[in-house]
Write a protein that holds these residues in place. Structure first.
Motif, PDB file in Angstrom:
ATOM      1  N   GLY A  32       0.839  -1.186   0.000  1.00  0.00           N
ATOM      2  CA  GLY A  32       0.000   0.000   0.000  1.00  0.00           C
ATOM      3  C   GLY A  32       0.879   1.242   0.000  1.00  0.00           C
ATOM      4  N   ASP A  33       0.633   2.135   0.973  1.00  0.00           N
ATOM      5  CA  ASP A  33       1.433   3.355   1.087  1.00  0.00           C
ATOM      6  C   ASP A  33       2.630   3.185   2.018  1.00  0.00           C
ATOM      7  OD1 ASP A  33      -0.283   4.752  -0.594  1.00  0.00           O
ATOM      8  OD2 ASP A  33      -1.593   5.359   1.064  1.00  0.00           O
ATOM      9  N   HIS A  34       2.750   1.994   2.613  1.00  0.00           N
ATOM     10  CA  HIS A  34       3.822   1.756   3.581  1.00  0.00           C
ATOM     11  C   HIS A  34       5.064   1.247   2.864  1.00  0.00           C
ATOM     12  CE1 HIS A  34       5.950   0.738   7.175  1.00  0.00           C
ATOM     13  NE2 HIS A  34       5.878  -0.572   6.954  1.00  0.00           N
ATOM     14  N   LYS A  35       6.125   2.020   2.919  1.00  0.00           N
ATOM     15  CA  LYS A  35       7.373   1.640   2.264  1.00  0.00           C
ATOM     16  C   LYS A  35       8.189   0.755   3.195  1.00  0.00           C
ATOM     17  CE  LYS A  35      11.127   3.627  -0.482  1.00  0.00           C
ATOM     18  NZ  LYS A  35      11.815   4.875  -0.901  1.00  0.00           N
ATOM     19  N   VAL A  36       8.587  -0.419   2.705  1.00  0.00           N
ATOM     20  CA  VAL A  36       9.294  -1.381   3.549  1.00  0.00           C
ATOM     21  C   VAL A  36      10.754  -1.581   3.154  1.00  0.00           C
ATOM     22  CG1 VAL A  36       7.195  -2.615   4.212  1.00  0.00           C
ATOM     23  CG2 VAL A  36       8.423  -3.294   2.128  1.00  0.00           C
TER      24      VAL A  36
ATOM     25  N   GLU B 132      15.320   1.500  10.959  1.00  0.00           N
ATOM     26  CA  GLU B 132      15.395   2.257  12.203  1.00  0.00           C
ATOM     27  C   GLU B 132      14.345   3.353  12.267  1.00  0.00           C
ATOM     28  OE1 GLU B 132      19.866   2.333  13.745  1.00  0.00           O
ATOM     29  OE2 GLU B 132      19.679   3.305  11.787  1.00  0.00           O
ATOM     30  N   GLN B 133      13.710   3.505  13.437  1.00  0.00           N
ATOM     31  CA  GLN B 133      12.810   4.631  13.707  1.00  0.00           C
ATOM     32  C   GLN B 133      11.780   4.816  12.606  1.00  0.00           C
ATOM     33  OE1 GLN B 133      15.467   7.933  14.326  1.00  0.00           O
ATOM     34  NE2 GLN B 133      16.117   7.217  16.344  1.00  0.00           N
ATOM     35  N   ASN B 134      11.070   3.724  12.319  1.00  0.00           N
ATOM     36  CA  ASN B 134       9.988   3.745  11.332  1.00  0.00           C
ATOM     37  C   ASN B 134      10.447   4.105   9.915  1.00  0.00           C
ATOM     38  OD1 ASN B 134       7.965   3.095  13.279  1.00  0.00           O
ATOM     39  ND2 ASN B 134       8.010   5.229  13.973  1.00  0.00           N
ATOM     40  N   THR B 135      11.719   3.911   9.619  1.00  0.00           N
ATOM     41  CA  THR B 135      12.217   4.116   8.259  1.00  0.00           C
ATOM     42  C   THR B 135      12.176   2.785   7.512  1.00  0.00           C
ATOM     43  OG1 THR B 135      14.501   3.685   8.914  1.00  0.00           O
ATOM     44  CG2 THR B 135      13.732   5.975   9.013  1.00  0.00           C
ATOM     45  N   PRO B 136      12.162   2.806   6.176  1.00  0.00           N
ATOM     46  CA  PRO B 136      12.165   1.547   5.422  1.00  0.00           C
ATOM     47  C   PRO B 136      13.459   0.772   5.639  1.00  0.00           C
ATOM     48  CG  PRO B 136      11.587   3.424   4.022  1.00  0.00           C
ATOM     49  CD  PRO B 136      12.100   3.987   5.308  1.00  0.00           C
TER      50      PRO B 136
ATOM     51  N   GLU C  41       4.853  -9.704  -5.857  1.00  0.00           N
ATOM     52  CA  GLU C  41       3.735  -9.197  -6.644  1.00  0.00           C
ATOM     53  C   GLU C  41       2.454 -10.012  -6.447  1.00  0.00           C
ATOM     54  OE1 GLU C  41       4.301 -10.693 -11.107  1.00  0.00           O
ATOM     55  OE2 GLU C  41       6.183 -10.032 -10.211  1.00  0.00           O
ATOM     56  N   LEU C  42       2.527 -11.140  -5.725  1.00  0.00           N
ATOM     57  CA  LEU C  42       1.332 -11.922  -5.436  1.00  0.00           C
ATOM     58  C   LEU C  42       0.443 -11.247  -4.400  1.00  0.00           C
ATOM     59  CD1 LEU C  42       2.829 -15.538  -5.303  1.00  0.00           C
ATOM     60  CD2 LEU C  42       1.615 -14.443  -7.200  1.00  0.00           C
ATOM     61  N   VAL C  43       1.006 -10.318  -3.627  1.00  0.00           N
ATOM     62  CA  VAL C  43       0.224  -9.569  -2.632  1.00  0.00           C
ATOM     63  C   VAL C  43      -0.468  -8.412  -3.343  1.00  0.00           C
ATOM     64  CG1 VAL C  43       0.333  -8.260  -0.481  1.00  0.00           C
ATOM     65  CG2 VAL C  43       1.899 -10.195  -0.853  1.00  0.00           C
ATOM     66  N   ALA C  44      -1.790  -8.322  -3.172  1.00  0.00           N
ATOM     67  CA  ALA C  44      -2.574  -7.360  -3.945  1.00  0.00           C
ATOM     68  C   ALA C  44      -2.120  -5.920  -3.741  1.00  0.00           C
ATOM     69  CB  ALA C  44      -4.052  -7.502  -3.583  1.00  0.00           C
ATOM     70  N   SER C  45      -1.712  -5.571  -2.519  1.00  0.00           N
ATOM     71  CA  SER C  45      -1.348  -4.181  -2.219  1.00  0.00           C
ATOM     72  C   SER C  45       0.125  -3.880  -2.477  1.00  0.00           C
ATOM     73  CB  SER C  45      -1.669  -3.864  -0.753  1.00  0.00           C
ATOM     74  OG  SER C  45      -0.870  -4.665   0.110  1.00  0.00           O
ATOM     75  N   ALA C  46       0.886  -4.885  -2.938  1.00  0.00           N
ATOM     76  CA  ALA C  46       2.340  -4.733  -3.053  1.00  0.00           C
ATOM     77  C   ALA C  46       2.737  -4.032  -4.345  1.00  0.00           C
ATOM     78  CB  ALA C  46       3.012  -6.101  -2.989  1.00  0.00           C
ATOM     79  N   SER C  47       3.817  -3.260  -4.259  1.00  0.00           N
ATOM     80  CA  SER C  47       4.424  -2.648  -5.439  1.00  0.00           C
ATOM     81  C   SER C  47       5.916  -2.553  -5.201  1.00  0.00           C
ATOM     82  CB  SER C  47       3.833  -1.264  -5.714  1.00  0.00           C
ATOM     83  OG  SER C  47       4.044  -0.397  -4.617  1.00  0.00           O
ATOM     84  N   LEU C  48       6.671  -2.322  -6.256  1.00  0.00           N
ATOM     85  CA  LEU C  48       8.109  -2.214  -6.099  1.00  0.00           C
ATOM     86  C   LEU C  48       8.702  -1.416  -7.245  1.00  0.00           C
ATOM     87  CD1 LEU C  48      10.080  -5.264  -7.360  1.00  0.00           C
ATOM     88  CD2 LEU C  48       7.597  -5.347  -7.394  1.00  0.00           C
ATOM     89  N   ALA C  49       9.942  -1.004  -7.045  1.00  0.00           N
ATOM     90  CA  ALA C  49      10.718  -0.321  -8.070  1.00  0.00           C
ATOM     91  C   ALA C  49      12.124  -0.900  -8.061  1.00  0.00           C
ATOM     92  CB  ALA C  49      10.763   1.179  -7.793  1.00  0.00           C
ATOM     93  N   GLY C  50      12.806  -0.809  -9.189  1.00  0.00           N
ATOM     94  CA  GLY C  50      14.155  -1.337  -9.284  1.00  0.00           C
ATOM     95  C   GLY C  50      14.232  -2.499 -10.254  1.00  0.00           C
ATOM     96  N   GLU C  51      15.364  -3.190 -10.238  1.00  0.00           N
ATOM     97  CA  GLU C  51      15.603  -4.293 -11.161  1.00  0.00           C
ATOM     98  C   GLU C  51      16.187  -5.488 -10.421  1.00  0.00           C
ATOM     99  OE1 GLU C  51      16.938  -2.126 -15.280  1.00  0.00           O
ATOM    100  OE2 GLU C  51      18.400  -2.150 -13.649  1.00  0.00           O
TER     101      GLU C  51
END
Length: 281
Positions: A38-42, A247-251, A78-88
């Motif tokens: 979703g909007d949560h960056k991991v 750390e501290q709620n960062t990805p 990508e099997l998770v409906a809310s998931a997205s990603l960037a990169g290679e």
């Protein structure tokens, strides 16, 4: 893929040397991987080279993105409906997320062994090993299939224990045997890379030792990437480590990576030292 972040990219050490001469497998390379649910960056712009012939361990406390990163490496994220990603993600220079790249081909090249053994319980040991052939469109005759089953079970360190009961259900095996059966099943489709997500976390010490021996024996045939919370295991089985931290709620991001001996004896970041020595996590 289009990058969705404008944050400054983390500067990492140069990757280890390319693949070890005389080995099979493929070099796996992640370039600026960011991931969201979703909007949560991991994960934030993670780059890592995982050379053929070496075992790479992903270490770090829970919740820092290690397993998410592992799943991105064979397109499970990508099997998770809310998931997205960037990169290679490149296998020998070819991006598995590029337009026209088939999901089934990515899964054939890059196998996965999960934390909990997941053989097909009612299916025989023999049929468990060969189950991936049909899914990937590989056709084999009886004798060749028999040889493949023996070869893969032997490589997984299980052949001598099950050769007289190949037609019995895979679910009747012990937990450690089931995990080795899952490794054999993954090997049957001739992957170039094998990903392992805490493969020994639910196993007894004897089964853990056998899985670790299998990992070391397979390293010259298939590139291995393992997530583990067991620092002794990382030290025993891996050639290089990547330390993840959020750390501290960062990805999650990689703090540092390098040869395992260096990461444990003289890491460049004090947070790595604190983690491998058990002061947190």
């Amino acid at each position: 893929m289009t990058d969705q972040t404008t944050q400054t990219e983390t500067t990492l050490p140069l990757p280890l040397a390319a693949a070890v001469p005389g080995v099979s497998g493929a070099t796996l390379e992640a370039r600026r991987i960011s991931a969201w649910f979703g909007d949560h960056k991991v994960l934030d712009r993670v780059s890592l080279t995982m050379p053929a012939g070496l075992v790479t361990a992903l270490i770090g406390p829970s919740g820092c993105g290690k397993s998410t990163f592992l799943r991105i490496l064979n397109r499970m994220h990508e099997l998770v409906a809310s998931a997205s990603l960037a990169g290679e993600v490149l296998v020998d220079g070819q991006d598995i997320y590029a337009a026209g790249q088939r999901l089934t081909e990515a899964r054939r090249k890059i196998g996965m062994v999960f934390q909990k053994p997941n053989p097909f319980p009612a299916m025989s040991i023999y049929d468990n090993v060969t189950s991936g052939l049909k899914l990937t469109g590989i056709r084999m005759r009886g004798d060749a299939k028999d040889d493949l089953v023996e070869e893969c079970l032997a490589k997984a360190g299980l052949w001598k224990e099950v050769r007289d009961r190949l037609r019995q259900p895979g679910g009747a095996l012990s937990g450690g045997q089931q995990q080795r059966l899952c490794i054999a099943r993954s090997l049957a489709v001739r992957p170039q890379v094998l990903l392992m997500d805490e493969p020994c976390s639910a196993l007894d010490p004897t089964s853990t030792r056998r899985i670790e021996e299998t990992i070391r024996e397979l390293a010259h045939e298939v590139t291995i990437v393992i997530v583990t919370h067991n620092m002794q295991q990382a030290a025993r089985v891996s050639d290089q480590c990547a330390f993840f931290l959020a750390e501290q709620n960062t990805p999650g991001a990689i703090v540092e990576h390098g040869p395992t001996a260096m990461m444990f004896a003289s890491p460049s970041d004090p947070r790595t030292s604190d983690y491998v020595e058990g002061r947190f996590g």
